[in-house]
Design a protein around this motif. Sequence first.
Motif, mmCIF file in Angstrom:
data_model
loop_
_atom_site.group_PDB
_atom_site.id
_atom_site.type_symbol
_atom_site.label_atom_id
_atom_site.label_comp_id
_atom_site.label_asym_id
_atom_site.label_seq_id
_atom_site.Cartn_x
_atom_site.Cartn_y
_atom_site.Cartn_z
ATOM 1 N N TRP A 137 68.693 -17.306 -12.547
ATOM 2 C CA TRP A 137 69.498 -18.386 -12.791
ATOM 3 C C TRP A 137 68.634 -19.703 -12.047
ATOM 4 O O TRP A 137 68.310 -19.231 -10.935
ATOM 5 C CB TRP A 137 70.771 -18.321 -12.216
ATOM 6 C CG TRP A 137 71.653 -19.483 -12.378
ATOM 7 C CD1 TRP A 137 72.470 -19.914 -11.188
ATOM 8 C CD2 TRP A 137 71.942 -20.183 -13.367
ATOM 9 N NE1 TRP A 137 73.284 -21.271 -11.660
ATOM 10 C CE2 TRP A 137 73.198 -21.430 -13.046
ATOM 11 C CE3 TRP A 137 71.497 -20.353 -14.683
ATOM 12 C CZ2 TRP A 137 73.468 -22.339 -13.902
ATOM 13 C CZ3 TRP A 137 72.085 -21.386 -15.709
ATOM 14 C CH2 TRP A 137 72.908 -22.348 -15.259
ATOM 15 N N GLU A 138 68.785 -20.845 -12.261
ATOM 16 C CA GLU A 138 68.007 -21.806 -11.752
ATOM 17 C C GLU A 138 68.917 -22.937 -11.052
ATOM 18 O O GLU A 138 68.190 -23.781 -10.280
ATOM 19 C CB GLU A 138 67.184 -22.537 -12.615
ATOM 20 C CG GLU A 138 66.260 -21.562 -13.498
ATOM 21 C CD GLU A 138 66.775 -20.852 -14.664
ATOM 22 O OE1 GLU A 138 66.569 -19.690 -15.108
ATOM 23 O OE2 GLU A 138 67.822 -21.293 -15.177
ATOM 24 N N LEU A 139 70.128 -22.982 -10.907
ATOM 25 C CA LEU A 139 70.601 -24.064 -10.315
ATOM 26 C C LEU A 139 71.606 -23.441 -9.081
ATOM 27 O O LEU A 139 71.752 -21.927 -8.724
ATOM 28 C CB LEU A 139 71.906 -24.593 -11.209
ATOM 29 C CG LEU A 139 71.234 -25.327 -12.176
ATOM 30 C CD1 LEU A 139 72.359 -25.992 -13.155
ATOM 31 C CD2 LEU A 139 70.318 -26.333 -11.873
ATOM 32 N N PRO A 140 71.833 -24.241 -7.968
ATOM 33 C CA PRO A 140 72.614 -23.590 -6.697
ATOM 34 C C PRO A 140 74.123 -23.404 -7.005
ATOM 35 O O PRO A 140 74.774 -23.100 -5.946
ATOM 36 C CB PRO A 140 72.379 -24.824 -5.780
ATOM 37 C CG PRO A 140 72.059 -26.127 -6.583
ATOM 38 C CD PRO A 140 71.645 -25.587 -7.775
ATOM 39 N N VAL A 141 74.511 -23.457 -8.192
ATOM 40 C CA VAL A 141 76.119 -23.165 -8.492
ATOM 41 C C VAL A 141 75.983 -22.341 -9.769
ATOM 42 O O VAL A 141 75.115 -22.323 -10.320
ATOM 43 C CB VAL A 141 76.888 -24.379 -8.563
ATOM 44 C CG1 VAL A 141 76.755 -25.480 -7.213
ATOM 45 C CG2 VAL A 141 76.496 -25.281 -10.012
ATOM 46 N N LEU A 142 77.042 -21.552 -9.786
ATOM 47 C CA LEU A 142 77.311 -20.367 -10.809
ATOM 48 C C LEU A 142 78.250 -20.948 -11.596
ATOM 49 O O LEU A 142 79.568 -21.222 -11.102
ATOM 50 C CB LEU A 142 77.381 -19.290 -10.144
ATOM 51 C CG LEU A 142 77.221 -17.955 -11.065
ATOM 52 C CD1 LEU A 142 75.786 -17.792 -11.368
ATOM 53 C CD2 LEU A 142 77.695 -16.795 -10.481
ATOM 54 N N PRO A 143 78.374 -21.127 -12.855
ATOM 55 C CA PRO A 143 79.482 -21.585 -13.737
ATOM 56 C C PRO A 143 80.466 -20.556 -13.619
ATOM 57 O O PRO A 143 80.638 -19.191 -13.353
ATOM 58 C CB PRO A 143 78.884 -21.418 -15.111
ATOM 59 C CG PRO A 143 77.394 -21.645 -15.076
ATOM 60 C CD PRO A 143 77.227 -21.158 -13.794
ATOM 61 N N SER A 144 81.836 -21.084 -13.729
ATOM 62 C CA SER A 144 82.826 -20.175 -13.321
ATOM 63 C C SER A 144 83.111 -18.999 -14.168
ATOM 64 O O SER A 144 83.631 -18.021 -13.967
ATOM 65 C CB SER A 144 84.237 -21.045 -13.366
ATOM 66 O OG SER A 144 84.286 -21.853 -14.679
ATOM 67 N N ALA A 145 82.835 -19.315 -15.709
ATOM 68 C CA ALA A 145 82.809 -18.145 -16.524
ATOM 69 C C ALA A 145 82.131 -17.253 -16.197
ATOM 70 O O ALA A 145 82.472 -15.865 -16.572
ATOM 71 C CB ALA A 145 82.506 -18.750 -17.749
ATOM 72 N N TRP A 146 80.927 -17.376 -15.414
ATOM 73 C CA TRP A 146 79.988 -16.287 -15.174
ATOM 74 C C TRP A 146 80.595 -15.563 -14.003
ATOM 75 O O TRP A 146 80.190 -14.428 -13.604
ATOM 76 C CB TRP A 146 78.698 -16.809 -14.863
ATOM 77 C CG TRP A 146 77.870 -17.561 -15.960
ATOM 78 C CD1 TRP A 146 78.516 -17.619 -17.312
ATOM 79 C CD2 TRP A 146 76.607 -18.125 -16.171
ATOM 80 N NE1 TRP A 146 77.488 -18.371 -18.071
ATOM 81 C CE2 TRP A 146 76.602 -18.640 -17.463
ATOM 82 C CE3 TRP A 146 75.568 -17.879 -15.115
ATOM 83 C CZ2 TRP A 146 75.222 -19.277 -17.745
ATOM 84 C CZ3 TRP A 146 74.608 -18.508 -15.512
ATOM 85 C CH2 TRP A 146 74.363 -19.336 -16.844
ATOM 86 N N VAL A 147 81.307 -16.114 -13.041
ATOM 87 C CA VAL A 147 81.809 -15.156 -11.882
ATOM 88 C C VAL A 147 82.680 -14.228 -12.626
ATOM 89 O O VAL A 147 82.686 -13.085 -12.121
ATOM 90 C CB VAL A 147 82.793 -16.352 -11.129
ATOM 91 C CG1 VAL A 147 83.427 -15.631 -10.084
ATOM 92 C CG2 VAL A 147 81.849 -17.514 -10.649
ATOM 93 N N ALA A 148 83.647 -14.568 -13.679
ATOM 94 C CA ALA A 148 84.358 -13.552 -14.193
ATOM 95 C C ALA A 148 83.371 -12.288 -14.645
ATOM 96 O O ALA A 148 83.713 -11.203 -14.650
ATOM 97 C CB ALA A 148 85.340 -14.106 -15.361
ATOM 98 N N THR A 149 82.305 -12.639 -15.634
ATOM 99 C CA THR A 149 81.386 -11.780 -16.104
ATOM 100 C C THR A 149 80.759 -10.899 -14.880
ATOM 101 O O THR A 149 80.553 -9.709 -14.950
ATOM 102 C CB THR A 149 80.295 -12.290 -16.712
ATOM 103 O OG1 THR A 149 80.879 -13.312 -17.802
ATOM 104 C CG2 THR A 149 79.311 -11.196 -17.450
#
Length: 376
Positions: free
Chosen positions: A44-56
């Motif tokens: 992953w290339e950004l300093p934040v993680l999409p919220s949907a991926w947190v659940a994954t």
Amino acid sequence: RDLPHPVTLWVMPLAAVPPTLSSRPELLDLLARPGSVHISVPMWELPVLPSAWVATSELFDGLLALSDFIADTLRRHVRVPVIDGRMPLQMPGEVVPDRARFGLEPDQVVFILSFDPHSDPSRKNPFAAIDAFERAFGPNPVRERLVIKVNQPKTTAGPHPILKDLRARCAGRPGFRILDENLTYPETMQLYASCDVLVSLHRSEGLGLGPMEAMALGKPVVATGWSGNMSFMDASSACLVGYDFVPVTATLPEYQRAVIGKGVKWAEPRVQDAVIAMRQLAGRAEMRATIGAAARAAMQQYQAEARQVRFVGALRSLAREAVSGSDGWAANEAARRTQLEVIGRSVPHPAIQAVRQWLYRWVLWRLPFRRGVRRA
């Protein structure tokens, strides 16, 4: 279903996990099997993680991060353990330069930038390197050349649109050479070995495999001094380019504000820093040799650490817990199946996903990308 191993590494983007599970029921069974450990290895290339991926991420027992940048991002967002790792390189046994193979003259000082347009041109930022080269050596350089290697230059409908933009930008300028032929991995490393300096003015990298490979070959690298590449380079082993943080304006769906949220920033490299570094490297062969030797030494040390695979100890501990804690794992299995059901309901039908992907490639991203070209 017959895999006997207690630990499974899922080497895929977190965004790809739900659609993959929805189309592969045998993987659902594997993931929910009691007494097994599942580790995600995401890039992953950004300093934040999409919220949907947190659940994954909560489907897994841990996440293996192959750069400090990825590890820091994951630790700020997920609740499962994050394990630090190193990216091992499998370089060809012997890499012999061959300038004639690529149409390069022996007395030229050759810079190279290499990128995959499917990884988002706005993030890879090739036009910044082109601008830096032209500012450094003018429109008609005598002995300096910039090779622009475009990986995966075609789409299902023909040449990637960026080729037209690159050719328009470089038309009539003898210092530029666009190389869009498909190369094998040994041929790609031969191309790197045939050049003098690799340039990567990226806005963000999860890891930075190209700079890593060039350094392993003993080549100096001019690179933005931010994100994943800082796991294996510093000011003693590379020419680091300063930067300013700017809002993310990209074309991939995963980088859009609706997915990552507002206010996310990445690095805008300072092109003038690259200009100075490129001029110095072009004019001083001893400087290229010194930095190249330091780059090779840095990568040798990094690869020695990678070969130790220290993360295996953490995986063994998780596996022992999985085997011995049957009661706890029964509860964990139930929680995982519940999480799978929640994620499964949020995954569109494969046909819908296919239509969205087609729209992304041929409609949604073209105009934003061309705006990005003008900005660069």
